[in-house]
Design an enzyme around this catalytic site. Structure first.
Site, PDB file in Angstrom:
ATOM      1  N   ASP A   7     -18.029  17.862  12.456  1.00 17.08           N
ATOM      2  CA  ASP A   7     -17.193  17.271  11.401  1.00 17.08           C
ATOM      3  C   ASP A   7     -16.363  18.280  10.825  1.00 17.08           C
ATOM      4  O   ASP A   7     -16.604  19.149  10.398  1.00 17.08           O
ATOM      5  CB  ASP A   7     -18.324  16.887  10.377  1.00 17.08           C
ATOM      6  CG  ASP A   7     -17.523  16.033   9.149  1.00 17.08           C
ATOM      7  OD1 ASP A   7     -16.345  15.477   9.340  1.00 17.08           O
ATOM      8  OD2 ASP A   7     -18.011  16.244   7.991  1.00 17.08           O
ATOM      9  N   GLU A  67     -14.986  14.497  14.877  1.00 18.63           N
ATOM     10  CA  GLU A  67     -14.308  13.397  14.582  1.00 18.63           C
ATOM     11  C   GLU A  67     -12.649  13.652  14.507  1.00 18.63           C
ATOM     12  O   GLU A  67     -12.234  14.798  14.119  1.00 18.63           O
ATOM     13  CB  GLU A  67     -14.584  13.435  12.873  1.00 18.63           C
ATOM     14  CG  GLU A  67     -14.271  12.194  12.116  1.00 18.63           C
ATOM     15  CD  GLU A  67     -14.788  12.133  10.621  1.00 18.63           C
ATOM     16  OE1 GLU A  67     -15.663  11.204  10.549  1.00 18.63           O
ATOM     17  OE2 GLU A  67     -14.040  12.788   9.910  1.00 18.63           O
ATOM     18  N   ASP A 140     -21.885  17.160   5.511  1.00 19.40           N
ATOM     19  CA  ASP A 140     -21.126  17.337   6.642  1.00 19.40           C
ATOM     20  C   ASP A 140     -21.986  17.593   7.993  1.00 19.40           C
ATOM     21  O   ASP A 140     -21.210  17.143   9.011  1.00 19.40           O
ATOM     22  CB  ASP A 140     -20.120  18.549   6.424  1.00 19.40           C
ATOM     23  CG  ASP A 140     -19.399  18.692   5.277  1.00 19.40           C
ATOM     24  OD1 ASP A 140     -18.320  18.302   5.083  1.00 19.40           O
ATOM     25  OD2 ASP A 140     -20.108  19.157   4.023  1.00 19.40           O
TER      26      ASP A 140
END
Length: 167
Positions: A7, A67, A140
């Site tokens: 992330d 991501e 996260d």
């Protein structure tokens, strides 16, 4: 298949390593690379690069799932995240690791089965799929684990393997 989920960010980079096999998931490790507020951006990028390369070398994933950068209204934030993604992608490329990018909606769909799922639903399902007793922290890192699970779902599909062979 061992997947390293990321992330991306520049203050916090969530990381999660998951072993995926036949629809089953096992959490190997998770955590975050953090850089303090006020640290010069160049030094933040060096810290992210150094810690990420150490983790990639330690856990030796077969794939990296990250991501995708999506529209952020704050231009300063989007620029910083984009720069961090650059060093993340560089570290992966230098190690010859295939990188797969997923949108937040794709991650939600793969983990929860609903593309508009709430964040707490994704975190709870991630915890359940990995058989964890508590939610991974920081958020996260939980997101990174969800991204790794997403790739485990997609990466094991027949359609995905067919597309990979066509490259």
């Amino acid at each position: 298949m061992r997947v390293f989920g990321i992330d991306p960010g520049y203050a916090i980079v969530g990381c999660g390593v998951v072993d995926c096999a036949r629809g089953k998931y096992r959490m190997v490790e998770y955590g975050a690379i953090t850089t303090p507020a006020g640290m010069e951006m160049g030094q933040r990028l060096v810290t992210i690069y150094d810690q990420l390369t150490f983790a990639l070398d330690k856990y030796r994933p077969e794939a990296v799932a990250i991501e995708q950068l999506f529209a952020i209204h704050n231009q300063t934030t989007v620029m910083g995240v984009a720069q961090a993604r650059g060093v993340i992608l560089l570290a992966c490329q230098q190690r010859g690791l295939p990188v797969f990018e997923y949108t937040p909606m794709q991650v939600k769909m793969a983990v929860v089965g609903y593309g508009n799922a709430e964040k707490h639903q994704v975190m709870e399902m991630t915890k359940n799929l990995l058989g964890l007793s508590e939610l991974p922290k920081p958020d996260d890192a939980a997101d990174a684990l969800a991204i790794a699970i997403c790739h485990g779902n997609v990466g094991s599909s027949v359609l995905f393997k067919t597309k990979l062979q066509m490259r």
